[in-house]
Design an enzyme around this catalytic site. Structure first.
Site, mmCIF file in Angstrom:
data_model
loop_
_atom_site.group_PDB
_atom_site.id
_atom_site.type_symbol
_atom_site.label_atom_id
_atom_site.label_comp_id
_atom_site.label_asym_id
_atom_site.label_seq_id
_atom_site.Cartn_x
_atom_site.Cartn_y
_atom_site.Cartn_z
ATOM 1 N N GLU A 63 0.836 -1.211 0.000
ATOM 2 C CA GLU A 63 0.000 0.000 0.000
ATOM 3 C C GLU A 63 0.864 1.252 0.000
ATOM 4 O OE1 GLU A 63 -3.951 2.069 1.883
ATOM 5 O OE2 GLU A 63 -3.398 0.064 2.554
ATOM 6 N N GLY A 83 -5.850 4.650 -0.253
ATOM 7 C CA GLY A 83 -6.140 3.276 -0.642
ATOM 8 C C GLY A 83 -7.555 2.952 -0.204
ATOM 9 N N HIS A 90 -0.320 -14.250 -0.825
ATOM 10 C CA HIS A 90 1.027 -14.549 -0.370
ATOM 11 C C HIS A 90 1.360 -15.953 -0.878
ATOM 12 C CE1 HIS A 90 0.509 -10.996 2.016
ATOM 13 N NE2 HIS A 90 -0.482 -11.547 2.691
ATOM 14 N N VAL A 91 2.372 -16.044 -1.736
ATOM 15 C CA VAL A 91 2.637 -17.312 -2.408
ATOM 16 C C VAL A 91 3.924 -18.005 -1.968
ATOM 17 C CG1 VAL A 91 1.286 -16.697 -4.437
ATOM 18 C CG2 VAL A 91 3.707 -16.161 -4.395
ATOM 19 N N SER A 93 7.026 -17.922 1.388
ATOM 20 C CA SER A 93 7.498 -17.294 2.628
ATOM 21 C C SER A 93 8.984 -16.951 2.508
ATOM 22 C CB SER A 93 7.243 -18.207 3.830
ATOM 23 O OG SER A 93 7.938 -19.419 3.686
ATOM 24 N N HIS A 107 -4.946 0.488 -14.252
ATOM 25 C CA HIS A 107 -6.004 1.403 -14.714
ATOM 26 C C HIS A 107 -5.734 2.763 -14.094
ATOM 27 C CE1 HIS A 107 -9.883 3.240 -15.497
ATOM 28 N NE2 HIS A 107 -9.980 3.491 -14.212
ATOM 29 N N GLY A 109 -7.587 5.995 -13.873
ATOM 30 C CA GLY A 109 -8.754 6.845 -14.025
ATOM 31 C C GLY A 109 -8.540 8.194 -13.350
#
Length: 142
Positions: A63, A83, A90-91, A93, A107, A109
């Protein structure tokens, strides 16, 4: 006024003073026309009790870099960025070293922006993949 890469990174790092970003030792380390990258050390300060990187620290890193990117790439000084939604997968460690969060626009905008933030380790292994939606608030003029 346009800034050099070094000036922009220094400004971003200066804004981190006395914030959560300073507490987590987040440092902005790279910038180009499409992305900004920040680094965070992985040590006991950002561990879960079992000694791996805490997902909340990863989300705070994501963030932080995504919000900074939104402010920079909008190119407007009279706005605040917030935010409004964040989702993280989390894939992998990690116990020590450093992680890098690279924010790229998906994107752009006028009022909302969608960012993808890839968090990788020093060997460029994917640790977390984060989606951040930001909202641009225009400051009221007196």
């Amino acid at each position: 006024m346009e800034y050099t890469k070094e000036e922009l990174l220094a400004r971003c790092n200066q804004m981190c003073k006395n914030t959560l970003m300073e507490t987590l030792n987040i440092e902005f380390v790279d910038f180009n026309d499409h992305s900004i990258t920040a680094k965070m050390p992985v040590n006991s300060r950002v561990h879960q009790p079992d000694g791996v990187l805490h997902g909340g620290a990863s989300v705070a890193l994501a963030e932080s870099v995504g919000s900074a990117a939104a402010f920079i790439f909008l190119g407007k000084k009279d706005v605040q960025v917030r935010g409004i939604e964040i989702a993280a997968n989390h894939v992998k460690s990690i116990r020590e070293g450093a992680v890098f969060a690279k924010a790229e626009i998906m994107h752009k905008g006028r009022t909302t922006q969608l960012w993808q933030i890839r968090i990788t380790d020093e060997q460029n292994n994917l640790i977390s993949l984060v989606k951040l939606t930001t909202l641009t608030l225009y400051k009221e003029q007196p």
